[in-house]
Design an enzyme around this catalytic site. Structure first.
Site, PDB file in Angstrom:
ATOM      1  N   ASP A  26       0.714  -1.199  -0.139  1.00 18.09           N
ATOM      2  CA  ASP A  26       0.040  -0.089   0.142  1.00 18.09           C
ATOM      3  C   ASP A  26       0.914   1.137  -0.019  1.00 18.09           C
ATOM      4  OD1 ASP A  26       0.858  -0.862   2.561  1.00 18.09           O
ATOM      5  OD2 ASP A  26      -0.519   0.651   3.390  1.00 18.09           O
ATOM      6  N   GLU A  27       0.284   2.442  -0.486  1.00 16.82           N
ATOM      7  CA  GLU A  27       0.904   3.574  -0.308  1.00 16.82           C
ATOM      8  C   GLU A  27       2.352   3.793  -0.752  1.00 16.82           C
ATOM      9  OE1 GLU A  27      -2.438   5.553   3.029  1.00 16.82           O
ATOM     10  OE2 GLU A  27      -0.833   4.281   3.656  1.00 16.82           O
ATOM     11  N   TRP A  66      -9.142  -2.394   0.537  1.00 14.60           N
ATOM     12  CA  TRP A  66      -9.464  -1.236   1.737  1.00 14.60           C
ATOM     13  C   TRP A  66      -9.736   0.211   1.316  1.00 14.60           C
ATOM     14  CZ3 TRP A  66      -6.241   3.301   2.742  1.00 14.60           C
ATOM     15  CH2 TRP A  66      -5.071   3.502   1.920  1.00 14.60           C
ATOM     16  N   TYR A  91     -12.892   0.056   8.854  1.00 17.44           N
ATOM     17  CA  TYR A  91     -11.593   0.733   9.501  1.00 17.44           C
ATOM     18  C   TYR A  91     -12.099   1.390  10.780  1.00 17.44           C
ATOM     19  CZ  TYR A  91      -7.825   0.562   6.046  1.00 17.44           C
ATOM     20  OH  TYR A  91      -6.932   0.125   5.279  1.00 17.44           O
ATOM     21  N   ASP A 142     -10.255   2.204  13.398  1.00 20.91           N
ATOM     22  CA  ASP A 142      -9.429   3.616  13.850  1.00 20.91           C
ATOM     23  C   ASP A 142     -10.236   5.130  13.604  1.00 20.91           C
ATOM     24  OD1 ASP A 142      -8.955   3.236  10.997  1.00 20.91           O
ATOM     25  OD2 ASP A 142      -7.176   4.496  11.325  1.00 20.91           O
ATOM     26  N   TRP A 167      -5.564   0.492  12.903  1.00 16.12           N
ATOM     27  CA  TRP A 167      -4.343   1.247  12.853  1.00 16.12           C
ATOM     28  C   TRP A 167      -4.127   1.990  14.212  1.00 16.12           C
ATOM     29  CZ3 TRP A 167      -1.742  -0.568   8.898  1.00 16.12           C
ATOM     30  CH2 TRP A 167      -2.263  -1.123   7.541  1.00 16.12           C
ATOM     31  N   THR A 168      -2.889   2.141  14.629  1.00 16.14           N
ATOM     32  CA  THR A 168      -2.620   2.644  15.888  1.00 16.14           C
ATOM     33  C   THR A 168      -1.960   4.072  15.818  1.00 16.14           C
ATOM     34  OG1 THR A 168      -0.949   1.247  16.258  1.00 16.14           O
ATOM     35  CG2 THR A 168      -3.016   0.493  16.848  1.00 16.14           C
ATOM     36  N   GLU A 169      -1.893   4.775  14.911  1.00 16.66           N
ATOM     37  CA  GLU A 169      -1.355   6.037  15.246  1.00 16.66           C
ATOM     38  C   GLU A 169      -1.789   6.590  16.388  1.00 16.66           C
ATOM     39  OE1 GLU A 169      -2.451   4.722  12.112  1.00 16.66           O
ATOM     40  OE2 GLU A 169      -1.562   5.226  10.522  1.00 16.66           O
TER      41      GLU A 169
HETATM   42  C1  ACM Z   1      -3.937   1.041   4.696  1.00 15.56           C
HETATM   43  O1  ACM Z   1      -4.854   1.495   5.044  1.00 15.56           O
HETATM   44  N1  ACM Z   1      -2.766   1.873   4.020  1.00 15.56           N
HETATM   45  C2  ACM Z   1      -3.800  -0.317   3.853  1.00 15.56           C
END
Ligand code: ACM
Length: 630
Positions: A349-350, A416, A441, A443, A487-489
């Site tokens: 990704d990204e 995603w 998602y 988060d 995701w845990t940022e």
């Molecule tokens: C992602 O949320 N970058 C897979």
């Protein structure tokens, strides 16, 4: 009414009043309520008829002993006896139940649970535990009667991939914390734990042949405060914040998960999201900058309105360097040996390709391979990844960007960015796991932005619940299932992670397990509330944000209109525009209303049965206008 009819009605009403409602999550395929109940006591035996059922029998006894305090002997037997919970493996498989299904029969004399495989027995015991009063999840002994309503349950999952992803790179969770998560997920019949082990902010898995990955890559300079606004590392500053799992830790977690019928899918996120690996081995990138540091939550990317982005620090591996593939071969050799599951997630990704574009090696490779566009370098890279994984007996799964630049022939796609990547991949004959931002998602904020820790997007419980993973026109066989992704940022603790996870993972567990026809949000609510009572006993920090009002402003003919939703069905919503604290004597909401011009503040609260139940939302007219204009 004749006296006899009256008596019958009275008796029926009494019997119904006494009946404990059955509130399970995820909702089973079929439940038939019977008369009476089974009462567990200190002499109840937990029995099993085949050696492969023993582990589940012991687990069940252990769970039941904790709150009941009963000794509950565990025995191997040939047939059912009175006052026992018997776990049976079907001598000839029942085709309806498949690998993970079970049949549970509770009668006043005992409990019989049967399944084709131990996984089914495990799921049957989770259902049985939920049939007990919520006190069964208490961490210490409760003195009370332990009755289970008589019932017959036939149950099996809709999807084979029922996942949860935990990002341990942005925030490190210890192995004990990970195991606690796994335990909570298994109780919801989730069977896949996607472990996001590497990213720009930390490499978390020991690779013995590449020790710097954890010596350097697992630690960053200490920073607190808002993610994305943190100061970058200063020259010479010590990296003291972080952690990683040793290979022994990994083996322990894998075993723990296996005992709970959870397969771990490890993710090594490449070629982008690799700043921690590049900090350890700068030669893996095109610029080979020796000053690359593990990112502590500083901003290094610019995001543009059209969805594109630019990385101001190189965080991608160099696809034109054979040494990168030799490095990845070492990584995946060790990863493949640690995780018995068939899949390895390679991210994808990204990935910012701006540095590749400028690199002579990448340009030469493009020329050699006759590539027209830099995206194709990622396709080339992923095909190499697939070859490496295949050589280790593993299958490749990656985020939907792996569709760009040419997908690897046997890749499974995790969709995603919505479900469109999943649809495209399925139509090309690839397997797909659905985990779109729009439904999965977790988060994202689950309530009003004035009440929740701010994140750039929202995902309400109800929306999670309404997720349909199989899009129209797609072969359902191609959709393996779905996930919830955490995701845990912005998440620095287990209580916060649990707050974000529950109840939304309760909802998604049902999306992935229960038949589509059984799903109904109003029906989910009392089951969620019983699950909350269980979670209270188990010490799980779930959110109650679903009870908060949902405020939706719109601008119609230059008038600011607001509509309110009670979040869950059956709530009353009261509001004020006069700076009074809202309550049951204020305006009861029944239709969208205008907020006239002026320095006004809207205050809203939800009630149920005459009592406040949600948190109060306070939002000014100006803020509402800003929300509309976004
Ligand atoms: C992602 O949320 N970058 C897979």
């Amino acid at each position: 009414m004749r006296p006899f009819t009256y008596l019958l009605l009275l008796l029926t009403t009494l019997a119904q009043a006494q009946k404990t409602p059955i509130y399970l999550i995820p909702q089973p395929v079929e439940i038939q309520e019977k008369t009476g109940s089974f009462v567990l006591n200190k002499t109840t035996a937990i029995s099993y008829d085949r050696p492969d059922a023993e582990v589940t029998a012991n687990q069940l006894a252990q769970r039941l002993r904790r709150a009941t305090g009963f000794a509950l002997p565990v025995r191997s037997v040939k047939t059912a006896s009175a006052n026992s919970v018997l776990l049976r493996i079907n001598p000839t498989p029942n085709a309806t139940l498949g690998r993970e299904g079970y049949e549970l029969s509770v009668s006043p004399t005992g409990v019989v649970l049967s399944a084709n495989q131990p996984a089914g027995l495990f799921y049957g015991t989770q259902t049985l535990l939920q049939l007990f009063p919520p006190d069964v999840d208490n961490q210490t002994i409760v003195k009370r009667a332990w009755a289970v309503p008589a019932v017959r349950v036939v149950d099996y999952p809709r999807f084979g991939w029922r996942g949860f992803m935990l990002d341990v790179s942005r925030n490190f969770f210890t192995k004990q914390q990970v195991m606690r998560y796994i335990d909570n997920l298994a109780q919801l019949k989730i069977n896949t734990f996607h472990w996001h082990l590497t990213d720009d902010e930390g490499w978390r898995i020991e690779i013995k042949s590449l020790p710097r990955l954890t010596e350097v890559g697992a630690f960053r300079v200490p920073r607190v405060g808002k993610w994305g606004e943190r100061e970058p590392p200063k020259p010479g500053e010590a990296a003291t914040d972080g952690g990683f799992y040793t290979q022994d830790d990994i083996r322990e977690v894998v075993r723990y998960a296996q005992e709970r019928h959870i397969t771990i899918v490890p993710e090594i996120d490449v070629p982008g999201h690799s700043m921690a690996a590049i900090a350890a081995y700068p030669e893996l990138s095109t610029t080979k900058d020796p000053n690359t540091r593990v990112n502590p939550g500083a901003t290094f990317a610019e995001w543009f309105p059209n969805g594109t982005f630019k990385m101001n620090i190189e965080n991608a591996l160099n696809p034109s360097d054979e040494k990168v593939y030799a490095f990845l071969d070492k990584v995946f050799t060790e990863v493949a040996a640690l995780f018995p599951g068939q899949y390895i997630h390679v991210g994808g990704d990204e990935c910012y390709k701006g540095y590749w574009e400028k690199d002579p090696g990448c340009q030469a490779l493009m020329k050699q391979e006759n590539m027209q566009h830099v995206e194709q370098l990622q396709g080339y890279f992923m095909k190499r990844m697939e070859q490496i994984l295949k050589s280790k007996g593993k299958k490749l799964i990656g985020w939907d960007e792996i569709l760009e630049g040419g997908i690897a022939p046997e890749a499974t796609v995790m969709s995603w960015r919505g479900i469109k990547g999943g649809i495209e991949a399925a139509k090309m004959g690839h397997d797909v796991v659905m985990s779109p931002t729009t439904f999965a998602y977790i988060d994202y904020m689950q309530g009003d932005p004035t009440l929740e820790p701010r994140i750039y997007a929202s995902l309400l419980l109800k929306t999670c619940y309404e997720f349909e993973p199989v899009p129209e026109g797609v072969d359902p066989q191609r959709i393996l299932g779905g996930q919830a992704n955490l995701w845990t940022e912005k998440i620095q603790s287990v209580p916060h992670a649990e707050y974000m996870s529950f109840p939304r993972v309760w909802a998604l567990s049902e999306v992935y397990w229960s038949p589509k026809a059984q799903r109904n949000f109003a029906g989910f609510v009392p089951r969620m509330e019983t699950q909350m009572a269980r979670a209270d006993r188990a010490g799980i920090n779930y959110a109650r944000a679903a009870y908060d009002p949902v405020v939706t402003p719109t601008l119609t003919d230059n008038k600011l209109m607001v509509s309110l939703d009670g979040g869950i069905p059956g709530l009353q919503i009261y509001y004020t525009l006069n700076d009074g604290m809202p309550g049951r004597y204020d305006t009861l909401y029944n239709q969208p209303f205008e907020i006239p011009e002026g320095p006004l503040t809207l205050r809203v609260i939800t009630y149920r049965n005459g009592q406040p139940i949600g948190r109060q939302i306070t939002v000014t007219r100006d803020e509402l206008l800003k929300r509309v204009k976004k």
